[in-house]
Design a protein around this motif. Structure first.
Motif, short mmCIF file in Angstrom:
data_model
loop_
_atom_site.label_atom_id
_atom_site.label_comp_id
_atom_site.label_asym_id
_atom_site.label_seq_id
_atom_site.Cartn_x
_atom_site.Cartn_y
_atom_site.Cartn_z
N MET A 1 -4.78 3.33 8.06
CA MET A 1 -3.35 3.02 8.05
C MET A 1 -2.90 2.46 6.72
O MET A 1 -3.69 1.93 5.97
CB MET A 1 -3.04 1.98 9.15
N LYS A 2 -1.63 2.53 6.48
CA LYS A 2 -1.11 2.14 5.20
C LYS A 2 -1.39 0.68 4.81
O LYS A 2 -2.08 0.40 3.87
CB LYS A 2 0.41 2.38 5.15
N GLY A 3 -0.90 -0.23 5.60
CA GLY A 3 -0.88 -1.62 5.13
C GLY A 3 -2.18 -2.39 5.31
O GLY A 3 -2.19 -3.59 5.14
N SER A 4 -3.28 -1.71 5.67
CA SER A 4 -4.53 -2.43 5.92
C SER A 4 -4.88 -3.34 4.75
O SER A 4 -5.04 -2.90 3.63
CB SER A 4 -5.66 -1.43 6.16
N ARG A 5 -5.07 -4.59 5.04
CA ARG A 5 -5.32 -5.55 3.96
C ARG A 5 -6.65 -5.29 3.27
O ARG A 5 -6.76 -5.25 2.09
CB ARG A 5 -5.28 -6.98 4.51
N VAL A 6 -7.70 -5.16 4.08
CA VAL A 6 -9.00 -4.93 3.47
C VAL A 6 -9.33 -3.44 3.54
O VAL A 6 -9.30 -2.85 4.62
CB VAL A 6 -10.08 -5.79 4.16
N PRO A 7 -9.63 -2.85 2.39
CA PRO A 7 -9.83 -1.40 2.35
C PRO A 7 -10.99 -0.95 3.21
O PRO A 7 -12.01 -1.63 3.29
CB PRO A 7 -10.09 -1.12 0.87
N ALA A 8 -10.84 0.20 3.83
CA ALA A 8 -11.88 0.76 4.69
C ALA A 8 -13.07 1.20 3.85
O ALA A 8 -12.91 1.70 2.75
CB ALA A 8 -11.32 1.93 5.46
N THR A 9 -14.27 1.01 4.37
CA THR A 9 -15.47 1.46 3.67
C THR A 9 -16.04 2.67 4.40
O THR A 9 -15.60 3.04 5.48
CB THR A 9 -16.54 0.37 3.61
N ILE A 10 -17.05 3.18 3.80
CA ILE A 10 -17.71 4.35 4.36
C ILE A 10 -18.27 4.02 5.75
O ILE A 10 -18.38 4.87 6.61
CB ILE A 10 -18.84 4.79 3.40
N ARG A 11 -18.59 2.76 5.94
CA ARG A 11 -19.18 2.33 7.21
C ARG A 11 -18.15 2.40 8.34
O ARG A 11 -18.47 2.80 9.47
CB ARG A 11 -19.72 0.91 7.09
N ASP A 12 -16.92 2.01 8.00
CA ASP A 12 -15.86 2.08 9.01
C ASP A 12 -15.65 3.51 9.46
O ASP A 12 -15.51 3.80 10.66
CB ASP A 12 -14.55 1.54 8.42
N GLU B 137 8.34 -1.59 -3.27
CA GLU B 137 7.91 -2.71 -2.44
C GLU B 137 6.75 -2.32 -1.53
O GLU B 137 5.81 -3.10 -1.33
CB GLU B 137 9.09 -3.24 -1.61
N GLN B 138 6.84 -1.14 -1.02
CA GLN B 138 5.76 -0.68 -0.15
C GLN B 138 4.45 -0.58 -0.92
O GLN B 138 3.40 -1.05 -0.48
CB GLN B 138 6.15 0.68 0.42
N LEU B 139 4.52 0.01 -2.12
CA LEU B 139 3.32 0.15 -2.93
C LEU B 139 2.75 -1.19 -3.33
O LEU B 139 1.54 -1.36 -3.46
CB LEU B 139 3.62 0.99 -4.17
N SER B 140 3.64 -2.16 -3.50
CA SER B 140 3.17 -3.47 -3.96
C SER B 140 2.32 -4.14 -2.89
O SER B 140 1.64 -5.11 -3.15
CB SER B 140 4.35 -4.37 -4.31
N ARG B 141 2.35 -3.61 -1.69
CA ARG B 141 1.49 -4.16 -0.66
C ARG B 141 0.09 -3.57 -0.74
O ARG B 141 -0.85 -4.10 -0.16
CB ARG B 141 2.10 -3.92 0.74
N GLU B 142 -0.04 -2.48 -1.48
CA GLU B 142 -1.36 -1.86 -1.59
C GLU B 142 -2.10 -2.27 -2.85
O GLU B 142 -3.32 -2.18 -2.91
CB GLU B 142 -1.22 -0.34 -1.54
N VAL B 143 -1.33 -2.68 -3.86
CA VAL B 143 -1.97 -3.05 -5.12
C VAL B 143 -1.02 -3.99 -5.87
O VAL B 143 0.20 -3.81 -5.80
CB VAL B 143 -2.28 -1.78 -5.95
N PRO B 144 -1.59 -5.01 -6.52
CA PRO B 144 -0.72 -5.91 -7.28
C PRO B 144 0.07 -5.14 -8.33
O PRO B 144 -0.49 -4.32 -9.06
CB PRO B 144 -1.71 -6.86 -7.95
N LEU B 145 1.36 -5.43 -8.37
CA LEU B 145 2.25 -4.66 -9.22
C LEU B 145 3.05 -5.61 -10.12
O LEU B 145 3.48 -6.67 -9.67
CB LEU B 145 3.24 -3.91 -8.33
N VAL B 146 3.23 -5.22 -11.36
CA VAL B 146 4.23 -5.88 -12.19
C VAL B 146 5.20 -4.79 -12.64
O VAL B 146 4.77 -3.75 -13.13
CB VAL B 146 3.63 -6.58 -13.41
N VAL B 147 6.47 -5.03 -12.42
CA VAL B 147 7.46 -4.01 -12.71
C VAL B 147 8.16 -4.34 -14.02
O VAL B 147 8.65 -5.45 -14.20
CB VAL B 147 8.49 -3.91 -11.58
N VAL B 148 8.18 -3.39 -14.92
CA VAL B 148 8.85 -3.58 -16.20
C VAL B 148 10.10 -2.71 -16.24
O VAL B 148 10.07 -1.56 -15.81
CB VAL B 148 7.91 -3.21 -17.38
#
Lengths: 355, 355
Positions: A1-12, B137-148
């Motif tokens: 899923m999109k917002g998963s905080r901890v990235p899935a590994t190969i094990r998952d 904003e959505q992408l910023s939840r997947e990876v730390p972002l700094v917007v210039v």
DNA sequence: TCGCGGAGTGCAAACGTTTGCAGGAAACTA
DNA sequence: TAGTTTCCTGCAAACGTTTGCACTCCGCGA
């Protein structure tokens, strides 16, 4: 899923799809080894979990980072961006990424950069190096290297045929009647500049023209502007510049001195950067295939990754683009008055530094 | 040693210096925890063996790659290289590297690039994004972002105060007597372009001048050249362009149509790229601190790496640089003849696309 | 019926680090 | 002198993959 905080590994993925992790691994790195049915199930789970292989783990075991280093002399020089862009997109197609680094035209930082990059990339594209051949060879023993804009036996290289380009430029100027020509050289350590010089001198000789070499110089607008006065004192009616940036700077500098191009002096550049179509006068120049060079360099590095010791050498053709910065000179086929031209002053002409 | 074929590992260093690998590790990652004497011995052995920590292994366990992604709209736009250069050198100082990637001014590839980068960098510098705020904003939840070059609440941003710059430019033109002014807008999706438009409109109102907005346009020389005709039909005596590249293209386009700058039309650019000092006429423009922006963005990303949720917003000042592309207009404080100017033709003026 | 080979999968050992924990010695405190 | 702290170092378990090897099935030919 999109917002998963901890990235899935190969094990998952393995757990969810009911197979062993090695099967998941193979699904990605050797798909032909796994049953199509299993494979699609695994892929579905991976997709669903938002799984992406961890490149660090992969790099740790395979020893390949899937990164490429790209070292250029000056990223602000418009010559490089098309090359970088092409290399970048070629690399991305093969699932590689590119680190771009800039030496600020300073030969002494090149070595450090290569070494710093060496351990975290699979190879380095060394564009327009300013360092010595022997140092390049030494570095090539520490990390796979592809050298761009420098001919070097024993290493994979891609160069532009600037010798041909310089010849075309000098021929063009001669045909216009110019007999006193100056060459504005590039930076110390530049193979390209040496090539241009060698070829331009021989072309001038063949055309019965005098060629005064001025330099080395910084390959920037400022560098071009700075030699305007020397050019005037050299009493030439035409100039071939190391690159378009210098040509443009030179034209500006000449105009400050009250001379106009091409009426008083003809100017030819090299590179055909986008800008040269937009200055006034539009620049006559030698077009170099920079994007092709970027692509070729990446290809060579990646091909050469497998077997090694395949040291292809690629030479890309150049061509003369005639625009508005060149015009008739004082020679035959033209009226004889040299205009503001005074006698050649050889004393003013710096000799070109070797290596 | 230099030529060692297989790179030394932490284990080699440990063996050679007679300590455990954990001590070697600490020598590099937490020097204060190891006895100075031991430390120097370890360092000597490491140096001697040419040991460099394997970043992949380190990344695997720490979860930090020490890489930063940098996404720009177009690396060939001279606005970006100084920013890239500054970011690169700032990052290198802190032992980080930068991946530069180019979207070709195509909003639709931005998302994919961020996602592709996400897993292999510690954060992404998103420069001059063309995508929507919500996607950012959505992408910023997947990876730390700094917007210039985009203001966005809730995310760390660094922007140039182009509103101030646009105001200065319009004030300058008004003071010269221009009452019919055109704004050549930038690309769709550009926050900067929206800001300029907003501020220029209000400044024009304050100065009792008319402002015709033309665009959106490609932010390139060609884009500028392409609107020359519209500008002439709009019957304005002065133009503010989205950036210097467009301004330069526009001047070229106007000259093709037989109009000269600043005699017939005044032109102001934005960015103060190196080139704008070299064109003829030299460009009046709004200087933006691009290098500072690059440095600031890296700093914010790295600071913000520790605690998170620190969403500083930085605004960098701009200033007007008056050169030769602006001159007196037909308004008061100047003779009344509007020159080649015809009546404003509002029908010709495209409205600026929202978002 | 047996043996063989190939296809698909699981097992487990790497890869080169970092880091929490524990232990030992030295230095300090009472 | 005993207890306590501080400093340094070693131990070993991770981190998320890849990959050589071994195993099980299954089909096939003899």
């Amino acid at each position: 899923m999109k917002g998963s905080r901890v990235p899935a590994t190969i094990r998952d993925v393995a757990r969810e799809s009911g197979v062993h992790i090695s099967t998941v691994s193979r699904t990605f790195s050797a798909p032909h080894l796994v049953n199509p049915e299993t494979r699609s199930r695994v892929l579905a789970c991976a997709e669903h979990l938002g799984y992406r292989p961890n490149r660090a783990a992969r790099a740790l075991i395979t020893g390949r980072t899937h990164n490429i280093g790209l070292i250029v002399a000056d990223i602000a020089n418009p010559f490089f961006p098309p090359l970088i862009k092409a290399a970048e997109s070629q690399a991305r197609q093969r699932d590689y990424h590119i680190f771009v680094t800039d030496t600020n035209e300073d030969a002494s930082v090149e070595e450090g950069l290569v070494r710093a990059l060496a351990k975290q990339v699979d190879g380095v594209l060394l564009c327009s190096p300013r360092m010595s051949n022997s140092l390049i060879e030494q570095l090539s023993r520490e990390v796979p290297l592809v050298v761009v804009n420098r001919q070097l036996t024993g290493l994979p290289t891609v160069v532009m045929d600037v010798a041909q380009g310089a010849r075309l430029a000098i021929d063009h100027l001669s045909r216009l009647g110019h007999r006193q020509i100056a060459l504005v050289a590039g930076p110390r350590g530049s193979w390209t500049s040496r090539e241009i010089r060698r070829s331009a001198l021989s072309a001038a000789r063949a055309n019965d023209a005098d060629l005064a070499v001025i330099g080395p110089n910084q390959p920037t607008e400022d560098g071009g502007m700075a030699v305007a006065e020397q050019i005037v004192r050299a009493g030439v009616s035409a100039v071939l510049a190391y690159n378009d940036l210098m040509a443009i700077g030179l034209i500006e500098g000449l105009s400050t001195l009250g001379l106009s191009v091409p009426e008083d002096i003809s100017v030819v550049g090299i590179d055909d950067i986008a800008l040269s179509r937009l200055t006034r006068p539009k620049l006559t120049t030698v077009a170099t295939p920079t994007a092709a060079a970027g692509r070729a360099a990446v290809d060579m590095l990646l091909a050469h990754g497998d077997d090694r010791r395949t040291t292809a050498q690629i030479t890309l053709q150049t061509e003369l683009v005639i625009r508005d910065s060149t015009g008739p000179g004082p020679g035959p086929h033209s009226h004889a008055d040299p205009g503001g031209v005074v006698a050649t002053a050889p004393g003013e002409v710096a000799s070109y530094a070797k290596e």
